[in-house]
Design an enzyme around this catalytic site. Structure first.
Site, PDB file in Angstrom:
ATOM      1  N   ALA A  15     -30.395 -69.909 -35.559  1.00  0.00           N
ATOM      2  CA  ALA A  15     -30.591 -68.641 -34.849  1.00  0.00           C
ATOM      3  C   ALA A  15     -31.603 -67.789 -35.591  1.00  0.00           C
ATOM      4  CB  ALA A  15     -29.257 -67.911 -34.725  1.00  0.00           C
ATOM      5  N   GLU A  23     -34.981 -62.650 -32.448  1.00  0.00           N
ATOM      6  CA  GLU A  23     -34.281 -61.415 -32.063  1.00  0.00           C
ATOM      7  C   GLU A  23     -35.034 -60.759 -30.932  1.00  0.00           C
ATOM      8  OE1 GLU A  23     -33.704 -59.051 -35.548  1.00  0.00           O
ATOM      9  OE2 GLU A  23     -32.696 -60.682 -36.614  1.00  0.00           O
ATOM     10  N   SER A  31     -41.629 -64.269 -31.349  1.00  0.00           N
ATOM     11  CA  SER A  31     -41.666 -65.475 -32.166  1.00  0.00           C
ATOM     12  C   SER A  31     -42.018 -65.164 -33.615  1.00  0.00           C
ATOM     13  CB  SER A  31     -42.693 -66.465 -31.596  1.00  0.00           C
ATOM     14  OG  SER A  31     -42.177 -67.114 -30.472  1.00  0.00           O
ATOM     15  N   GLU A  81     -39.666 -72.800 -30.686  1.00  0.00           N
ATOM     16  CA  GLU A  81     -40.193 -73.090 -32.023  1.00  0.00           C
ATOM     17  C   GLU A  81     -41.581 -72.493 -32.185  1.00  0.00           C
ATOM     18  OE1 GLU A  81     -37.423 -74.120 -33.906  1.00  0.00           O
ATOM     19  OE2 GLU A  81     -38.951 -75.291 -34.947  1.00  0.00           O
ATOM     20  N   GLY A  82     -41.754 -71.293 -31.698  1.00  0.00           N
ATOM     21  CA  GLY A  82     -43.067 -70.642 -31.754  1.00  0.00           C
ATOM     22  C   GLY A  82     -43.875 -70.994 -30.524  1.00  0.00           C
TER      23      GLY A  82
END
Lengths: 364, 414, 364, 414
Positions: free
Chosen positions: B137, B140, B145, B391-392
Site C-alpha cells: 500500500a 494516497e 504516483s 506501479e507508476g
C-alpha cells in the site's frame, strides 16, 4: 539462458569500431555528405579494423568464424559514426558474405581471399530495384538459362561503387526465385549508369546499373548448378540494415540528449522540460527495444533457428519506424538548430528515412 | 555471451503455466469478469498447492537459492524465470495472475528490503497449508504516483516498542485477498517524520487482523475485475518494532528512500511482463480468429505489398516482441545485480504503450466481433490498460527513465 | 465564403441538446451502462426535444427541412452527454432517415408520420454484420426476388431495440448492391436473437436478428421497384457516427482537462506539468480537426456535392483513430482514477473503440 | 451560417497561383534546391509584377479594403484568401513562397501592430517598381522560441530622437533578400528595458542600408534551401523615432507585449498553411506516381479490407484535410476579429505534425524512388520539416495552446 552481455571478443570489436566511428567517421561525415564522396584513406583505415575479416574463416583469408551477431554489434557502432561511412567500408561484405553463406567451396576459395587479404577494393552487390514495391523476393531483373550461361537482364539502382567494382553480385529472378550471380567487371552488356543522388547517405557512392543480357557463366551462379536458398542472404541483409538503423537512431538520440542538457533557455536546460525529457526517454526505450530485436534476429540466424528469417524481417520492420521516429525527434529537439546543416541531426533524419527502402545496401 | 536461449527452468515454467491458463483461467475468464467481486477460489487453491509442491518455481524468487547460485558462481535467473511465469499467467488472465497466492507486491517488498530475519519470517509463512496473499500500500489520495508525497505516518511508541500507523491508502491491489480473505499481510509505506520528506519514508508489515486496520472501499474497475482493489484506513494501527523494513533511523541522506525505490527496479519490469502477456494473448487470438475467417497472413512482404491487416499484425508482433526483450533485459539485470533504474522504467513505459496499442488494435481488427463480449479481445483491451497506470503511470516512468538517462535528480526534472 | 459559425436555429438546437445532455444523459449514463438499459422516461424526454422531428418536412409530420449538418451539430452534443443515450433517443432516425433520403413518396407518407408524430417508439435498422471485414457495401445478408416479394436471408447484429421494434429497415445484398427493405414486425422467419453484450454502449439495447427467408413485399424495397442509391444513406451513417465520435472524444477531453486543473499533487496541479498539458493540447486540436472534417462532410452531403460521399468516408476514418487516441488519454490523465468506474472516462474509452465497428448504428 | 464554400476570390487566387507554381516553381524546384544560395530572380520579378497588377490579391492583406468591408458590414476574408494563396504557393515550392516579394513577416508585423501612418509608410513602399522584401527578426541564440527572453536592446537617443538598436538575431527568414538583395526592411524585436521583461519588448522597422546593421552568417539548411536564413548583427544601429511599432511607453502591464504576440495569432495559421501546401503536394504526387506504377487506390473500403498503401493514402488525405480545416478556422477568426490564440496555436502544432508525417510517409510509399533526388518527394520531406520548427516549435505551440485551453498564464505552465 538469456544474457545481454557481449563476450570479450565482441567487446573488443565494439570498442575498436566505436573509437574509429568517433575519431574518424563522425568528423568526416558532414563533408562526405556534401561532397558526395568519402575520403578513400578513411575507408582504407576502416577496412583495416578487420571487422569483415574477423568473421571470415582463415581458410579464406580471414581470422574468425562468421557470426552475424558480432558483425551486427560492430555495424551498429560504425553507423553511430556515420551511415554512409559504415556502408562504404563494408561494401566488400556485400560481395563476400553471400558467397560465404551460399557459395560452393570453389566459389569461396576463388573469390573470398582476394577481397579479404588485400587492401579495400570495390567489391559490391546489386539488389535494389527502382519501384515503390521493391521486393528482394520478387525481383524484376531476370536471369535466363542460355546454354552454358545465364543471361541477366534488367536495371539495378543504388549499387555501391559500381563504377570501380572488381566484381558484383547481381541478384535476379530465375524462374520466380531470387538467385545471386557473380559478375566480374567488364562483361559485355554491363553498363554503369549515373551516379545516384539521394535524400541521404550521399557519402556512399552509388550508381545505377543496366544489365543488357549480360552473359554470366553457369559456374558463377551462387551455389553453383544447384543454386542456393536466398532466405539466409536476405535475412542477413535485413538484420544488418536494422543494426544500421539502430546506429543512426542512437547517434541522433545521444546527440539530442547531450544538446538538451547544454542548451540553456529561460533559466533552465531544455532537458529539464518534461516535453523534451519525455521525448528522450521514449527515444531511448525504442532504440533499445529494436536493438534487442536485432540482436535476437542475428543470434537466431547464427544458430540456424527455424524462425530466424522471420525474426530478421520483424527486426527490420521495427527498425524502419523506429529510425524515422527517433531521427525526426532528434531534429525537433534541436529546433532551429536541428534544421541547419551545422548539426548532424538533419543528416541522420535523412538517412533514417532510407532504412525503409535500402534492403540490400549493407550485409554484415 | 549474448544469448536468447530460454533456460530449461523457463521452458518448464511456461509449459506448466500454459496448462493452468488453458484449463483454469481462460474457461472462467469471462465469468469472473462479469461477476465482479467473486473470488476464484478454485484457481487460488490449485495454484497454492502447485506452487508449494514446485518449490523453486514459486512466484517469489527464493532468496536462499539465489544465494546458493551466487556462491556457486552460477548465473542467477530467479527473476527472469519469474518474469516468464508472470507473462504466461497474464497471457492466461492478468486478473487471475493478480489473485495468485504467495506472490504479490508485499512479499516482493520484503524480499527486496527486509533483513534476513524478516525474510525468514515473512516469506516462509507463504508456504503454509492455506493460501496467503500479500499486498503493498503506497498510493494516497493526494499523492498520485509520487511516492515521496506520502502522508501516512509511523510513530514509535517507545513504551511498547510498537509502531503506530495512521493514514489512508488507495488503490491497493489484492488488498482484500491479503487482509480479509486470507491470513496475509500488507506492506504499508509511511513516514517517520513528515518534515524529513523522502528520507523519512519506510515500509511496514501489517498482518491481517491487526487492530486499527480496516478496508474502507472496494473499487469497481474498467478491467482486471477479478482482482480486488481497495482502500485501506489505518487508525492507530500498531505493529511490532521489527515490522519495519530497512533502517529505522532517519539518515540525512535519502538512501533509505532510494533503497525502498529499488523495489521498483524489480517490480516495474514484472508489471511490464503482465501487460505483455495480455498483449501476446490478444495478438495470438487475433491471428487465430482471422485465420478462422479465412484470412491468410503472408509473411515477409515489404510494407508496400501488404494488406492493412497484415501490417497491423506484423506491427503488433514486433511491438510485443521488442518490448518483451526490453523487459527481459531489465529483469536480467536484477538477477545479475546490475543497476537498472533506467532499464526498468524504460521497460515499463514501453510495455505500457505496447500493451495498450496492441490490445486496442486487436479489438479493431475483428470489427463488430472485437466489440462483442462474446470474445475475450475486448476484455483484454480493458485489462491491458492498467499496465500503463499502476506501479507508476507511463508519465511517472518517463520521468524516472529520463532522470536516469540525463543523470538528473528529482529536483532537476519534475 | 467559409464560415464556421452555426446559424441561429442551429445554435438553439445545440443549446437544447447540450442542456439535455448535461442534465439528463450524463447523470444517467453510468447506471444505464451498468444495468444495460436506459430509463425509457429519459429517452422519451430526449425524443421530445424534437431533434429528429426538426429535420423532417411538415408534410411528413415534422417541422423543418432535412439538414445533416444541423443533425450532426445536435448529435455531437448528445454524444457528449452519453453515446448510448444519444443512440437510444435517435434509434427511430435509423428508420425514418433512409426513407426520407431514398424512399418513394408513398413510403414516406406511409411510414414517416407514424414515427414522427407519436411518442418515442422502437423503430430501427439492421445493417451491422458479424465479421472482421464488415462492409456495408458488401453485405452477406442477401435479398432475392421471389415473385412479388423479396426473400431476406442472413444474420444481423447489434440491432437497436429489435425486440420491441415496430418496423426495421434491413439492409441486404441484392445482386451485389446494398438495398434497404422495410420490414414490419411479426413477419415469418424474423427472429430476434439474444441481447448483445458489448465492450461499451451497453445502455443501448441491441440484439442479434436472424432473417430466415423473410418474405417482404416488393413495395417495401426502399425506393420501390427501382430501388435506390445506397451511397447517400451510408454517407449519412458515416458522418453521423463521426459526429458521435467527436462527442465522445470531446466529453473525455473536457473531463480530463477539468480534472487536471483540480488534481493537486506535490505542489502543483497536474495540468501544470508539460506532459499533461501537451496531451491536452493535442487532444483539443485533434478533436477540433475531425469535428471540422465531419461538419464539412455533412455540409457537402446537404449540398449534394459530387465528392460528398468521399468526405463522409474520410471523416469516419479520421474519427476512428481520433476517438481512440483521445479517450485513451482521457483515462491516462486520470491515472488510477481513470481506471475505476466512478469516473466516466473509462466508459468513453470503451465507447471510443466502438467507432471503428459500428457504422449503421446511428444516422442523423 | 456554417459554410465550406470557397469564395470567388479564393478560387481565382488558387487558379492563378497554381499556374505560376506549375510554370515557374516546379520546373526549377530541384535546381534551386541543389544550388543553395542562388536567388530565383525570374520568379521574384514575375511575382512582383503580377502582385502589383492584381492589387487586392496581394500577399499582404489590404487593410484599406478590410476597413471598407467592415464599414459595409460585408464579411471580411483577406486572411482566408491569403491562407489559400500561401498554401498554393507552398504547394508549388515552399522555399519559393518564402522568396515572394511584398509579403513576408515584416509587413505582417506592420499590418498588425503599426499605426495607420506606419501602415501607409511601410506597406505602400511594397508596391513600388522594384521588388521589395521584408523580414522579421525575433529569435536570439540563447532565447530559443521564447520571445520574452529577448536581449536585444533599443534605447532612445533623446537628442536625435532616434532609437539605438543593439543585439544579434539568428534564423531570420529572407533576411538577405530584405536587407541585401532588395531595398526592403526588417522588423527587429528588442527590449526598451531588460528589467521590464515582457512588457518592455517592442518591434522596430530597420530599413536596408541602415548603418550599424549587418548580416553575419548565412545558414545551410536541411530544406527550403532557396530561401535564405541569416544572422543579423546590430551595433548602434539607429532608426527614426516613428519606426517603433506600437506604444513607445513601458506600461506596467504586459499589454504591449501581448499586442505584439497577437501577430502570431495571424502568422501561425499562415505558417501552418505553408506546411499543408507541401503535404498536399506530396500526397498528390504519391497518388500520381503510384497510379503510374499501376497501383489502383480503391475508395470507400473499411480499413480491414484495405491494402497498406490504400490505408496510408487515406490517412494522409484525412490528416491534410482536417488540418487544413483547423487552419482555415483559425485564420477565419482573424478575419472576423474573434480571439484565436488557442486556435492559431492548435492549427500550427497540428499542421507541424501532419506535414512532417505526410511527407515522410510519401517518401516511404515510393520505396527507392522516394529516396532518390530524381523526384521531389524527398525534397518536400526536407522542406516540410521546418513547419514544426519556425514561428515557434511544435513544443512552444503546445505550450501556447495548452495555456489558452487551461486558462493559464505563462507562470502557471512553463
Amino acid at each position: 539462458m538469456y544474457s545481454f552481455e557481449p563476450n570479450e571478443e565482441q567487446k573488443m570489436l565494439i570498442d575498436v569500431a566505436k573509437r574509429y566511428a568517433e575519431t574518424d567517421l563522425r568528423p568526416a561525415a558532414h563533408e562526405a555528405e556534401e561532397e558526395g564522396i568519402f575520403d578513400p584513406k578513411l575507408i582504407e583505415k576502416g577496412w583495416e579494423l578487420g571487422i569483415l575479416q574477423a568473421s571470415i574463416p582463415d581458410t579464406y583469408g580471414g581470422f574468425g568464424d562468421r557470426s552475424l551477431l558480432t558483425s551486427v554489434l560492430a555495424l551498429e557502432e560504425l553507423a553511430v559514426g556515420d551511415m554512409a561511412g559504415a556502408l562504404s567500408i563494408l561494401a566488400p561484405s556485400l560481395f563476400v558474405t553471400p558467397i560465404l553463406i551460399a557459395g560452393t567451396e570453389e566459389q569461396k576459395t576463388n573469390w573470398i581471399p582476394p577481397v579479404i587479404e588485400a587492401e579495400w577494393k570495390a567489391y559490391t552487390a546489386a539488389m535494389i530495384e527502382y519501384a515503390y514495391d521493391y521486393d528482394p523476393n520478387e525481383l524484376k531483373t531476370t536471369a535466363t538459362l542460355d546454354g552454358d550461361s545465364y543471361l541477366l537482364k534488367g536495371e539495378k539502382r543504388f549499387v555501391p561503387f559500381a563504377d570501380q567494382a572488381e566484381a558484383i553480385i547481381v541478384y535476379a529472378n530465375l524462374d520466380g526465385k531470387t538467385q545471386g550471380f557473380i559478375v566480374p567487371k567488364g562483361l559485355e552488356g554491363l553498363e554503369v549508369g549515373e551516379r545516384e543522388a539521394t535524400l541521404g547517405t550521399n557519402g556512399l557512392q552509388t550508381f545505377s546499373l543496366v544489365l543488357d543480357n549480360v552473359k554470366v557463366p553457369k559456374a558463377n551462379r551462387l551455389g553453383g548448378e544447384a543454386g542456393h536458398d536466398f532466405a539466409p542472404i536476405l535475412a542477413a541483409a535485413q538484420t544488418s540494415l536494422a543494426a544500421v538503423a539502430v546506429g543512426v537512431a542512437r547517434a541522433s538520440f545521444e546527440y539530442a540528449r547531450d544538446y538538451s542538457k547544454e542548451r540553456f533557455v529561460l533559466g533552465s536546460f531544455i532537458a529539464q522540460k518534461q516535453s523534451i525529457a519525455f521525448m528522450i526517454a521514449e527515444m531511448a526505450a525504442e532504440v533499445e527495444a529494436i536493438r534487442l530485436l536485432t540482436w535476437e534476429a542475428a543470434y537466431m540466424l547464427d544458430k540456424g533457428e527455424e524462425t530466424a528469417a522471420h525474426s530478421a524481417y520483424l527486426a527490420l520492420m521495427g527498425a524502419i519506424d523506429m529510425a524515422m521516429m527517433v531521427t525526426d525527434r532528434g531534429v525537433q529537439i534541436l529546433g532551429g538548430h536541428g534544421y541547419i546543416r551545422e548539426h548532424p541531426v538533419e543528416l541522420w533524419f535523412r538517412n533514417g528515412r532510407g532504412i525503409a527502402s535500402l534492403t540490400g545496401l549493407v550485409m554484415g | 555471451m549474448i544469448s536468447f536461449e530460454k533456460s530449461k527452468a523457463v521452458v518448464q515454467a511456461q509449459y506448466l503455466i500454459q496448462t493452468v491458463a488453458d484449463n483454469m483461467m481462460r474457461p472462467v475468464s469471462r465469468y469472473f469478469d462479469e461477476e465482479e467481486g467473486e473470488i476464484p477460489w478454485d484457481y487460488i487453491e490449485f495454484m497454492h498447492g502447485a506452487l508449494r509442491q514446485m518449490g523453486s518455481a514459486s512466484l517469489t524468487p527464493d532468496h536462499e537459492k539465489q544465494k546458493e547460485a551466487e556462491k556457486a558462481k552460477k548465473p542467477r535467473q530467479a527473476y527472469v524465470v519469474m518474469a516468464h511465469q508472470i507473462e504466461m499467467l497474464s497471457w492466461g488472465d492478468v486478473g487471475f495472475y493478480l489473485c495468485t497466492p504467495r506472490g504479490g507486491l508485499g512479499s516482493a517488498a520484503v524480499e527486496s528490503a527486509g533483513t534476513p530475519e524478516q525474510k525468514d519470517k515473512f516469506l516462509s509463512i507463504l508456504n503454509g497449508e492455506k493460501p496467503i496473499f500479500t499486498s503493498m500500500a503506497i498510493t494516497e489520495a493526494d499523492a498520485g504516483s509520487d511516492n515521496s508525497a506520502i502522508r501516512a505516518t509511523a510513530v514509535l511508541d517507545e513504551e511498547t516498542n510498537e509502531w503506530i500507523l495512521n493514514g489512508e491508502k488507495i488503490f491497493v491491489t489484492a488488498g482484500r485477498l491479503s487482509m480479509e480473505n486470507t491470513e496475509g499481510y500488507t506492506v504499508i509505506w509511511a513516514s517517520l517524520d513528515l518534515e524529513a520528506g523522502r528520507s523519512g519514508i519506510r515500509s511496514f508489515v501489517v498482518p491481517a487482523g491487526t487492530p486499527g486496520f480496516k478496508i474502507a472501499k472496494k473499487e469497481e474497475k474498467l478491467g482486471i475485475r477479478v482482482s480486488d482493489t481497495v482502500t485501506f484506513v489505518l487508525e492507530d494501527c500498531r505493529v511490532p518494532y521489527d515490522h519495519i523494513l530497512g533502517n529505522p533511523k532517519i539518515e540525512k541522506s535519502t538512501e533509505g528512500f532510494k533503497g525502498a525505490m529499488q523495489t521498483f527496479n524489480v517490480t516495474r519490469p514484472l508489471v511490464a511482463a503482465t501487460g505483455l502477456g495480455v498483449a501476446r494473448a490478444a495478438l495470438e487470438e487475433v491471428k487465430k480468429m482471422l485465420e478462422e475467417q479465412g484470412v491468410v497472413l503472408r509473411d515477409g512482404l515489404p510494407r508496400n505489398k501488404m494488406t492493412s491487416i497484415e501490417r497491423d499484425v506484423i506491427d503488433m508482433e514486433r511491438m510485443v516482441r521488442s518490448s518483451w526483450l526490453l523487459t527481459l533485459k531489465a529483469i536480467w539485470m536484477s538477477d545479475n545485480k546490475i543497476s537498472n533504474a533506467k532499464e526498468s522504467a524504460m521497460s515499463k513505459l514501453h510495455a505500457g504503450d505496447v500493451s495498450s496499442k496492441v490490445t486496442q488494435k486487436a479489438v479493431e481488427l475483428l470489427g463488430p466481433m472485437g466489440y462483442s463480449r462474446e470474445f475475450l479481445l475486448e476484455k483484454w483491451m480493458r485489462d491491458a490498460k492498467i499496465t500503463d497506470i499502476y506501479e507508476g503511470t507511463g508519465q511517472i516512468n518517463r520521468l524516472v527513465a529520463a532522470r536516469a538517462i540525463l543523470g538528473y535528480r528529482g529536483k532537476d526534472l519534475r
